[in-house]
Design a protein around this motif. Sequence first.
Motif, PDB file in Angstrom:
ATOM      1  N   ASN A  87       0.848  -1.188   0.000  1.00 34.64           N
ATOM      2  CA  ASN A  87       0.000   0.000   0.000  1.00 34.64           C
ATOM      3  C   ASN A  87       0.886   1.242   0.000  1.00 34.64           C
ATOM      4  O   ASN A  87       2.115   1.161   0.091  1.00 34.64           O
ATOM      5  CB  ASN A  87      -0.960  -0.008   1.185  1.00 34.64           C
ATOM      6  N   SER A  88       0.261   2.407  -0.097  1.00 37.26           N
ATOM      7  CA  SER A  88       1.041   3.641  -0.227  1.00 37.26           C
ATOM      8  C   SER A  88       1.906   3.911   0.998  1.00 37.26           C
ATOM      9  O   SER A  88       3.043   4.392   0.871  1.00 37.26           O
ATOM     10  CB  SER A  88       0.095   4.821  -0.474  1.00 37.26           C
ATOM     11  N   MET A 139       9.537   5.785  -8.736  1.00 38.40           N
ATOM     12  CA  MET A 139       8.369   5.576  -9.573  1.00 38.40           C
ATOM     13  C   MET A 139       7.689   4.303  -9.046  1.00 38.40           C
ATOM     14  O   MET A 139       8.002   3.193  -9.481  1.00 38.40           O
ATOM     15  CB  MET A 139       8.774   5.415 -11.048  1.00 38.40           C
ATOM     16  N   ASP A 140       6.794   4.493  -8.084  1.00 40.54           N
ATOM     17  CA  ASP A 140       6.199   3.332  -7.414  1.00 40.54           C
ATOM     18  C   ASP A 140       4.697   3.453  -7.179  1.00 40.54           C
ATOM     19  O   ASP A 140       4.111   2.702  -6.397  1.00 40.54           O
ATOM     20  CB  ASP A 140       6.902   3.058  -6.083  1.00 40.54           C
ATOM     21  N   ALA A 141       4.062   4.409  -7.889  1.00 43.15           N
ATOM     22  CA  ALA A 141       2.604   4.538  -7.759  1.00 43.15           C
ATOM     23  C   ALA A 141       1.918   3.451  -8.587  1.00 43.15           C
ATOM     24  O   ALA A 141       2.397   3.059  -9.656  1.00 43.15           O
ATOM     25  CB  ALA A 141       2.152   5.921  -8.223  1.00 43.15           C
ATOM     26  N   ALA A 142       0.790   2.971  -8.087  1.00 42.08           N
ATOM     27  CA  ALA A 142       0.064   1.906  -8.794  1.00 42.08           C
ATOM     28  C   ALA A 142      -0.353   2.336 -10.190  1.00 42.08           C
ATOM     29  O   ALA A 142      -0.530   1.495 -11.082  1.00 42.08           O
ATOM     30  CB  ALA A 142      -1.168   1.504  -7.984  1.00 42.08           C
ATOM     31  N   THR A 143      -0.486   3.626 -10.402  1.00 37.24           N
ATOM     32  CA  THR A 143      -0.906   4.132 -11.713  1.00 37.24           C
ATOM     33  C   THR A 143       0.259   4.361 -12.664  1.00 37.24           C
ATOM     34  O   THR A 143       0.051   4.693 -13.836  1.00 37.24           O
ATOM     35  CB  THR A 143      -1.672   5.457 -11.540  1.00 37.24           C
ATOM     36  N   GLU A 195       7.034  -3.765 -11.896  1.00 36.76           N
ATOM     37  CA  GLU A 195       8.350  -3.313 -11.439  1.00 36.76           C
ATOM     38  C   GLU A 195       8.265  -1.897 -10.878  1.00 36.76           C
ATOM     39  O   GLU A 195       7.605  -1.022 -11.432  1.00 36.76           O
ATOM     40  CB  GLU A 195       9.323  -3.339 -12.627  1.00 36.76           C
ATOM     41  N   TYR A 196       8.931  -1.688  -9.764  1.00 34.42           N
ATOM     42  CA  TYR A 196       9.091  -0.350  -9.214  1.00 34.42           C
ATOM     43  C   TYR A 196      10.486   0.152  -9.604  1.00 34.42           C
ATOM     44  O   TYR A 196      11.444  -0.628  -9.681  1.00 34.42           O
ATOM     45  CB  TYR A 196       8.956  -0.361  -7.693  1.00 34.42           C
ATOM     46  N   ARG A 197      10.615   1.456  -9.823  1.00 36.29           N
ATOM     47  CA  ARG A 197      11.900   2.012 -10.245  1.00 36.29           C
ATOM     48  C   ARG A 197      12.354   3.134  -9.320  1.00 36.29           C
ATOM     49  O   ARG A 197      11.546   3.959  -8.881  1.00 36.29           O
ATOM     50  CB  ARG A 197      11.808   2.518 -11.692  1.00 36.29           C
ATOM     51  N   TYR A 198      13.638   3.121  -9.054  1.00 38.73           N
ATOM     52  CA  TYR A 198      14.265   4.142  -8.213  1.00 38.73           C
ATOM     53  C   TYR A 198      15.530   4.602  -8.935  1.00 38.73           C
ATOM     54  O   TYR A 198      16.251   3.794  -9.523  1.00 38.73           O
ATOM     55  CB  TYR A 198      14.626   3.576  -6.841  1.00 38.73           C
ATOM     56  N   GLY A 199      15.766   5.890  -8.892  1.00 39.93           N
ATOM     57  CA  GLY A 199      16.925   6.364  -9.630  1.00 39.93           C
ATOM     58  C   GLY A 199      17.355   7.758  -9.247  1.00 39.93           C
ATOM     59  O   GLY A 199      16.718   8.439  -8.437  1.00 39.93           O
TER      60      GLY A 199
END
Length: 297
Positions: free
Chosen positions: A4-5, A188-192, A201-205
Amino acid sequence: MILNSANLRTLYTGFSAAYQGGFAGAPRQFERVATTVPSSTSQNEYGWLGKFPRIREWIGDRVVHGLAAHAYAIKNKRWEMTVGVDRDDLDDDNLGIYTPLFTDMGRETATFPDELIWPLLKSGFSQLCYDGQNFFDTDHPVLDAGGVPQSVSNSGGGAGTPWFLLDVSRALKPLIFQNRRSFEFRRMDAATDEVVFDRNEYRYGVDGRCNVGYGFWQMAYGSKQTLDAAAYGAARAAMQGMKGDYGKPLGLTPRLLVVPPSLEAAGLEILNAERDAAGATNVWRGTAELLVVPWLA
């Protein structure tokens, strides 16, 4: 883990802390030889590098000196590093593999200016600076006391492993790190988000904008000769005898000897040994600090 958020926010906080820890603990050497110049446009112009006037006795009206016009600019570039985290790993609480990764990302970000600055110094024998000559060259144009152009050298020549003697005591060091936008850790990890929906996939950078360039060539001497007492002495003499336009002594203090790891022993012998190979007093002992730079390997 329930994705969840709130939990994703907590996860991002943990990844960010790992990133910041890696950033804070990273060894940074570029600041020894490069001045960080803030930038607010797509590129910065450095035409003013060409010439500075000297102080003169004030007799009559002031003499207004125009700075030499040189078309030298450093254009900012965009840089990024991105890591994808499989959603299934988060579902399964398999997070231990990612924390060291983000710590290393912080370290890589902190030392990224080193990855730009040191290759720039090493390539100074073939890259142009503000006066249109290679940064390390034998024929930089300088006006003598009578205003006649003369060729001045800040290169020792040779064909071996390069080493460098620098004056880093001034406000503007020999190299420039131009910072347009500092690197920022983002997610970048929002469900939308499309990548979450399409790739699971979630992205972090991180991303930022910056670039590097050359400052005053007079404050740096580069050589590919064998690093020994004779070559080191020649480099010091060349720098200490350096003059600006119209014969003005620059008063340089070459106190930093920069070498790759392969020349560490030679540098230590010149700067630390009490006696030279012949048993005589080592006159160069303590005349400079040795900086061993792994990025020059």
